[in-house]
Structures are given as structure tokens and as C-alpha cells.
Design an enzyme around this catalytic site. Structure first.
Site, short mmCIF file in Angstrom:
data_model
loop_
_atom_site.label_atom_id
_atom_site.label_comp_id
_atom_site.label_asym_id
_atom_site.label_seq_id
_atom_site.Cartn_x
_atom_site.Cartn_y
_atom_site.Cartn_z
N GLU A 136 63.08 67.68 -25.35
CA GLU A 136 62.91 67.21 -23.96
C GLU A 136 63.00 68.37 -22.97
OE1 GLU A 136 65.06 65.93 -26.20
OE2 GLU A 136 63.67 64.34 -26.77
N ASP A 143 62.44 68.02 -32.92
CA ASP A 143 63.48 67.18 -32.29
C ASP A 143 64.02 67.92 -31.06
OD1 ASP A 143 65.29 65.09 -31.97
OD2 ASP A 143 66.77 65.96 -33.34
N ASP A 148 66.37 57.75 -31.06
CA ASP A 148 67.60 57.12 -31.52
C ASP A 148 67.73 55.66 -31.10
OD1 ASP A 148 67.97 59.62 -32.49
OD2 ASP A 148 69.50 60.20 -31.02
O1 MIG Z 1 71.77 65.32 -31.36
O2 MIG Z 1 69.27 66.17 -35.90
O3 MIG Z 1 66.80 61.77 -32.67
O4 MIG Z 1 66.78 61.57 -35.46
O5 MIG Z 1 68.90 62.75 -36.84
C1 MIG Z 1 71.15 64.57 -32.36
C2 MIG Z 1 70.16 65.12 -35.74
C3 MIG Z 1 69.98 65.33 -32.89
C4 MIG Z 1 68.48 63.46 -32.80
C5 MIG Z 1 67.35 62.78 -33.49
C6 MIG Z 1 67.83 62.20 -34.79
C7 MIG Z 1 68.41 63.30 -35.64
C8 MIG Z 1 69.55 63.99 -34.90
N1 MIG Z 1 69.06 64.51 -33.63
#
Ligand code: MIG
Length: 810
Positions: A417, A414, A492
Site C-alpha cells: 500500500e 504483499d 486479511d
Molecule cells: O503484516 O506476511 O495480507 O496474507 O500472511 C501481515 C504475513 C503481513 C499480510 C497478508 C497476509 C500475510 C501476512 N501479511
């Protein structure tokens, strides 16, 4: 560096198209030309694939890129013709025309159809500011490419996008971001960037990959309906043209170039459950218990960021998860696997070995003056691995042992980017330095590749730590070619009907961009779902290549049972159907792995000659045998469905439709419009709570015979590991033909050395108005039955490796 992030006008006053060119060299399938100080190469890599590179100001030609999996293409048979004005390179399937004054490049397929032709006036070239220096144009001259839009040409693909399937008349930005919640049509770039345009022109397909991991913009016939534009900031100009002519040809070649989707472990195709976050071991146990008690199939539970110690990656929070190993082995006994989230930010903390080791070995990104670059994310102040460095990737991969050693099955990348908190939801400044392997780059030059490189490190790490198992890696960010490292989920989304609808075009365009293994969060991530939305979302979600329910912190519970009845029963029914469809889905994954064919595919992939399919983006095909048209509005039970040519049977009622036809489907809750193509066998497993519960015995081949013929493929293997690469698989073709009331189903010989462990293969033939006159298997009387109420004939077959022929006379 702010200027480089401005939207450049499509034709800016500093743009200079390349002028006259001369041939300086040629070799087999390749031409080298010189236009002023720019070297241009045009190469045939395969009969239907060309590459063009333009290298300004004496920069050395080179094509290394995170997008590209295959650099060596061997020799292609090419014939070259030369005149003063033009050089042509012809392969068996296509031609590149290079006119020399001014330099313009265009292509044609075997039928002579012109495609990806340079715009006469603007061609290709570079934009240079008159006073350009390292401060005004830090990345150097900016490549630009202008292509003619052919009459009737329509654009698709471009990877992860908001809005509908067709991208004709749009402006596309490629720059990975963690966008704010909302993802409405006004959002342009999202988490991944795949600068690949998939074009359809009156039934024929071609593709164009514009390869640059920095910021890219396309104008797809927006400013001028007869022209498209492709531009990057700095660097060389490199693009690839895929001549088709079928959609399958384009995807096959595109995924040969950028890499194929690996075979998934079978368990990862099961239903999955997530929440941000399941806060402790007890909550995870409770979720698992509910799935089994309520008889809703589920294979995977995800742990979001709260499992970590202060959000330090590769650690466990001892209060919330004191005994992760015990938890995971208990869950495994119940048939669950656990996937954990991993973020790239490493907390700056002198008492945290991941940080101190990365720091000592100098594996993090740097500022312009050579200090470690820091920004804030969940753990507080963090350093960020320089994934462009092979040593960093190896180190990062090895760190996954902290998770795998206690039994974690898969990794969810996650925030890659990368997403940063200062400023809020920003990304790295363009002048951050990636020291790399002795080839330092500014972040702006590699930005879109950062996520792919992180996923690549995770996949390689998993392969090294567990060589016998197929890695399961999910990524949010990435670049063209990300499909060879990880599957992608679309981040998201929100618990909105609009996002349930958008899931379809979004996944279809990903599929047309090489990323077939993908899925959206079922129920929506941001905001609160409700019973009807969740039930309808499950009716769609069950057909996704990746099927996971997920929701944000602070939102209402969103587990399948959270809204009681009837939502829970609809959810159960849909997940049971998915579980039963796994042999079909798995066969589609194998096809995708071999040929790049999307799994969830737009209708145009199968029916390119039918232009009505180009806009049919609120329905889709799963493989070629199932057509799904979900309900995506509240309070309605009817919707329009377009059925392309051929004969289709409504799965729930058995009603027959002859396409092409526009029909009105009735879809009460629990019966999403689902159609099965005639004569195409859909292999189905028995009912199971999870993929590991038993073997596929009996394996049912669901068929709706009708006058005509068609066929399909059943692929099986061990469901994990790599023995299939040595021939341990079982593949057979199932054909079904009906003529004059006599139905012949033929199972080809079973190819490969894998022996499915089962007693029974079963045919389930639907649509019989009365008991058949006779049923024979290999010329002898058969073990069969007829159910009058459903009009179904069941024929029981053993599992053998030889050809099986079944004859049914109506
Ligand atoms: O700033 O890890 O897209 O699926 O639950 C949010 C927490 C960070 C973004 C992800 C989301 C995840 C969440 N993350």
C-alpha cells in the site's frame, strides 16, 4: 499535511465551478476550450469512449497515468456541430454535448439516452482555499466533478469494497490502506483503489473512470439522491466516460483503456494452499504429502515471510530452508509449484547487497530534505523502493532471480500500500518524495499507484527472467489497471460467516472494475475457522478465479483435513469439481483476456434488463453457464435462489427450473446450490491430482438440452507460454438446439493451430427420461450409451478439427 486527508464536504465554500468557455481549437475527435485560466479538452477516443481533461492555471494538458495502458487511439469518425451555445461531438455510437455558458459536459448513447451529464449547477471545477499556498493546499487546487444521477441510475463497481454489490447512496474513499482486521460494512477504503463507477440505468450500462492516483472521494447520490460527486486533492481533473450500452461493452472498452488480464499459466488455476507461515522445509513436505495421500487436488503451496533470512527480501533462511532448490524440485516432481511472498521494505543493513545496491544507486524514496526515507516493517528499519522510477523497477524485477533461480514459480506482492509499522498499520506520509525519472512527486500524489508499480516491476522481472513462461504475480495493493500486472487477492479477511457472504459482492464489484482474476482467502485469514465454515467456504471457494486457503499466524490449522470428517470430504469433493471444471474456467479466462468480461460475474452482467438481478448479490454466475448460490450461514441447509430467465438445471439432482423464478434450494453439506444453464456446454476434464498430471482426455462436454438453443466456447492452448499469440490455440463453438424432441449438438470447426492431445471428446447429455430413439454423429450411427439411473446419454466423439454434428432423437 494533515488537512489534505480530511473528508472534504461535497460542496465546500471554496469551490468554483468553471464558468463560460470558448473554443480555442479542434482537431478530429478533440475539442480544446478555455474557461478562465483553465484549459478543458473533450475527446472521443473510440465511438463509445470519451475523455475529459481540465487543466487549471496554465498546467500542460497530459494524460499519462499508471491506470492507462492505451494512450494512442487512432482516429475516430466524429461529426461536430457548433452553435453559440453548444458544441456536439457525435460518433457512430454516442454524443458528447458541450454547452459553453456555463461550461457543462454531458453524453448520450446511440439511443439518445443521457448519461454522465454534468450537474447543471455545479458542473466541474476546482476548490481553492482563499489563502491557498504551499502550506495550506500543498497539492494545488482540488478538482471536483458533479454529475446528475439519471432517473433509475444505480451504481456498482468502485473496485474492492466491503458490504453489498450496489453502491447507490454511498460515500467511497480511494486511498490504499492495510486496514485492521474486521472489514465490516463500516470500513470504507481497503488495499486497492479503482475509482471506476459502473452504472446501470433501466437495463443500460455506462461507466466513469476518474483518474488520479492520489486520494479520491466519491459521493454516489448519498448527500443528494439526484447527484454524484467525484473529487481529488490537487492535480488536474481527468475522467473517462464509457457509453455502453451493455455491461460487456463497458468492460470491453474499460479494459482496452486500462489493460487486459493476461492469460494465466494453467497451473495457477489449480487449488492452492497457504499458511502464515509454513515454517520450514519439513512442514512444507508434510503439507504436500497430505494433499496427495488424501487425494485432494492441489497445484501450489505458498511460502509466507518466514522463508526469508530475517525478513530480508530476496534471501533464504538457511536454518528453515537450507536447500530450497532441492525442496522445490522434489515438490515439482509431485506436481506442486511454489509461490513466495515479497514485501517492498528493504532492510537497512550494510551487509545486505539488496540494500547497499539500492542505496548506492539511489533507488529509494526520500524525505523532504533529501535523506533516504525509513520506517519499520517486518525486517526492522527499512528503505522503500521508489517504484515510480523505471530504473528501480528494472532493478527490483532482476532481484527476483534469487527466488526464480532455485525454482520459485510465482510471486506474491504483499504490504505494498505500502503498509508501515510506525505508526501501526499506517502508510507513507504524503510528503515523502518519489524522485522518479527526473519528475519528483510527493507520495500523496501517487499513493494509490505504489502497489501497482511494485506488481508491474515483478511481472516485468519474471518475463525477463523466464521469457517463455507466463508470469504468476499476486498483489494486495494497486490502482485502476492493476489487472494487467497481477491478480488480486483481497487481503486479511476473517474466518467469519459474514466474510464468506461478503466475498461474493466483493469479487463481483472487482470484476465490474476490470479485476476479474481475484480471490479471497478460503476459510478466512484472521481468527479461527471451524469445520462447517471451512466446508461451506470450500463450496464457494472452488468457483473463485483464484482458489487459495490461507490463515494467519497463531490461528487453528486450516488445511482441508484440519477438522476431520465430514469437512475433509466436502473439501475434496469441491476441489475435484474445480479440477474437473478447469477447461470451462480456462475458456472463461481467455474470454476475459480478450474482452474484459468478468469470470465470476454478477447476474446483472448477463441479465441487465432484469432489475431483480441488481440486488442478487449473494449468488453469482461463473461465466454464463453456471449459477452458484453458496450457503453463508451456520446451521442451515436451505436458501432462497433467484434464477433469471431461461431454463436451469440443478447440478446435483438434475431438477429443472424455468426462470425467472425465486426458488428454495436444499443444500446439505457438499451440495452447494449450483445450476447449469440449458443448452450451454460445460467442458470438463477428467479427475486429476494437479493440472500437470495428464491431458484433458477425455474432455467431456456436459449439456442439459431443452427446447430452444444456446452456445458456448471451448478454448484450449498449451497452458503456458506465448505461442497462442501466434495462433497456437484451439477454439470451437459448441451449439445445442432442441426442437420437437430432436436435439442437435454442433461443434464448429476447430480454429487455430493447437492440436489437443487426446483420443476422445465426449458428450454427456443429461435430463433424458428414457433411452433416446436414435443417436447419430455426422449422419451415421454413433458410439453412445444411456444410463437409466441418471438419465444420461454419453456420446463418444473422436478429436478432429472438422465440424461435428450430433443428432439425438428423444
Ligand atoms: O503484516 O506476511 O495480507 O496474507 O500472511 C501481515 C504475513 C503481513 C499480510 C497478508 C497476509 C500475510 C501476512 N501479511
Amino acid at each position: 499535511m494533515a488537512e489534505i486527508f480530511e473528508n472534504p464536504p461535497q460542496i465546500d465554500s471554496n469551490y468554483e465551478p468553471l464558468g463560460a468557455a470558448e473554443l480555442v481549437d479542434h482537431d478530429g475527435g478533440s475539442l480544446r476550450l478555455k474557461a478562465g485560466s483553465t484549459i478543458v479538452e473533450v475527446s472521443a477516443l473510440a465511438p463509445d469512449l470519451f475523455r475529459v481533461g481540465a487543466f487549471p492555471d496554465g498546467s500542460t494538458p497530459g494524460y499519462d497515468s499508471e491506470a492507462i495502458a492505451k494512450q494512442e487511439w487512432g482516429t475516430v469518425e466524429v461529426s461536430m456541430e457548433r452553435s453559440d451555445k453548444e458544441i456536439t461531438l457525435s460518433t457512430s455510437a454516442a454524443t458528447a454535448h458541450v454547452s459553453l455558458d456555463p461550461l457543462r459536459v454531458s453524453f448520450a448513447d446511440a439511443s439518445g439516452r443521457s448519461l454522465a451529464a454534468d450537474d447543471e449547477e455545479f458542473g466541474m471545477g476546482f476548490s481553492r482555499r482563499p489563502d491557498a499556498d504551499v502550506f495550506t493546499q500543498p497539492l494545488g487546487p482540488s478538482p471536483r466533478l458533479y454529475k446528475r444521477r439519471e432517473e433509475g441510475e444505480r451504481y456498482f463497481g468502485c473496485g474492492e469494497r466491503t458490504s453489498g454489490l450496489e453502491k447507490t447512496g454511498s460515500h467511497q474513499i480511494f486511498w490504499n490502506v492495510d486496514p485492521p482486521l474486521g472489514h465490516t460494512a463500516s470500513f470504507n477504503n481497503l488495499y486497492t483503489s479503482i475509482p471506476f463507477v459502473f452504472s446501470m440505468t433501466k437495463g443500460r450500462a455506462h461507466g466513469l473512470l476518474f483518474d488520479d492516483p492520489g486520494r479520491i472521494e466519491f459521493d454516489l447520490a448519498l448527500e443528494d439522491e439526484d447527484r454524484s460527486y467525484y473529487g481529488a486533492e490537487g492535480g488536474n481533473l481527468v475522467y473517462y466516460v464509457f457509453c455502453g450500452p451493455t455491461p460487456g461493452d463497458v468492460l470491453d472498452r474499460y479494459t482496452e483503456l486500462t489493460g487486459r488480464t493476461p492469460m494465466p499459466p494453467l497451473w495457477s488455476l489449480g487449488n492452492q494452499q497457504c499458511r502464515y507461515s509454513y515454517m520450514d522445509e519439513d512442514e512444507v513436505r508434510e503439507v504436500a504429502r497430505n494433499f496427495r495421500e488424501r487425494d485432494i487436488p492441489c497445484d501450489v503451496i505458498h511460502l509466507d515471510i518466514h522463508y526469508m533470512d530475517g525478513y530480508r527480501v530476496f534471501t533464504w533462511n538457511e536454518e528453515r530452508f537450507p536447500e530450497p532448490e532441492k525442496l522445490m524440485s522434489e515438490l515439482r516432481e509431485q506436481g506442486f509449484r511454489v509461490v513466495t511472498i515479497v514485501d517492498p521494505g528493504v532492510k537497512v543493513d550494510e551487509n545486505y547487497p539488496v540494500y547497499t545496491e539500492g542505496h548506492e544507486r539511489d533507488l529509494f524514496c526520500k524525505t523532504g530534505v533529501g535523506e533516504e526515507y525509513h520506517n519499520a516493517v517486518w525486517p526492522g528499519i527499512c528503505a522503500f523502493p521508489d517504484f515510480t522510477n523505471a530504473e528501480t523497477r528494472e532493478w527490483w524485477g532482476a532481484n527476483h532471480s534469487a527466488l526464480l533461480d532455485v525454482g520459485v514459480a510465482g510471486i506474491w506482492c504483499d504490504m505494498n500500500e505500502p503498509s508501515l509499522f510506525i505508526p501501526r498499520q499506517s502508510t507513507m506520509p504524503g510528503d515523502v518524495v518519489h524522485p522518479g525519472d527526473d519528475d519528483p512527486k510527493f507520495h500523496a500524489q501517487i499513493h494509490n499507484a505504489y502497489g501497482s508499480l511494485m506488481a508491474r516491476a515483478a511481472r516485468a522481472g519474471l518475463l525477463k527472467l523466464r521469457p517463455g513462461e507466463r508470469p504468476f504475480v499476486i498483489t494486495r495493493a494497486g490502482y485502476a489497471g492493476l489487472q494487467r500486472h497481477a491478480m488480486q487477492w483481497t487481503g486479511d479477511n476473517s474466518s467469519w460467516w459474514e466474510h464468506l457472504w461478503m466475498s461474493m459482492p466483493q469479487l463481483q464489484n472487482l470484476g465490474l472494475s476490470g479485476v476479474a482474476w481475484a480471490g479471497v482467502d478460503i476459510g478466512g485469514f484472521g481468527g479461527d475457522a471451524n469445520a462447517e465454515l471451512l466446508a461451506r467456504w470450500a463450496e464457494f471457494g472452488a468457483f473463485q478465479p483464484f482458489c487459495r486457503n490461507h490463515t494467519a499466524i497463531g490461528t487453528r490449522r486450516q488445511e482441508p483435513w484440519a477438522f476431520g470428517e465430514p469437512c475433509e470430504s466436502v473439501y475434496r469433493k469441491m476441489m475435484k469439481l474445480r479440477q474437473r471444471l478447469l477447461p470451462y474456467l480456462y475458456s472463461l479466462f481467455e474470454e476475459c483476456h480478450r474482452t474484459g468480461a468478468p469470470i465470476l460475474r454478477p447476474l446483472l452482467f448477463e441479465y441487465p434488463e432484469d432489475e431483480t438481478t441488481y440486488t442478487a448479490d449473494d449468488e453469482f454466475l461463473l461465466g454464463d453457464a453456471l449459477l452458484v448460490a453458496p450457503i453463508t450461514r451456520s446451521g442451515i441447509e436451505h436458501r432462497h435462489v433467484y434464477l433469471p430467465r431461461g431454463c436451469w438445471f440443478h447440478y446435483w439432482t438434475g431438477e429443472r427450473f424455468d426462470g425467472p423464478a425465486h426458488v428454495l434450494a436444499h443444500a446439505p453439506l457438499g451440495q452447494p446450490p449450483l445450476y447449469v444453464k440449458a443448452n450451454t456446454a460445460v467442458p470438463m476434464a477428467p479427475d486429476m491430482a494437479h493440472t500437470g498430471e495428464g491431458t484433458w482426455d477425455p474432455l467431456t462436454l456436459l449439456l442439459y438440452p431443452t427446447a430452444g438453443a444456446d452456445e458456448s466456447v471451448l478454448y484450449e492452448d498449451a497452458g503456458d507460454g506465448f505461442d497462442y499469440e501466434d495462433g497456437e490455440y484451439a477454439r470451437r463453438t459448441v451449439s445445442c438446439e432442441e426442437a420437437a424432441g430432436s436435439v442437435t449438438v454442433r461443434l464448429s470447426e476447430r480454429l487455430g493451430s493447437f492440436v489437443p492431445q487426446r483420443q476422445e471428446l465426449r458428450l454427456e447429455l443429461r435430463g433424458f427420461g428414457s433411452a433416446p430413439e436414435s443417436v447419430e454423429v455426422n449422419g451415421e450411427g454413433a458410439d453412445s450409451s444411456y444410463d437409466e439411473e441418471t438419465g444420461t446419454v454419453i456420446v463418444s466423439l473422436g478429436e478432429t478439427e472438422s465440424v461435428i454434428t450430433v443428432e439425438i432423437v428423444r
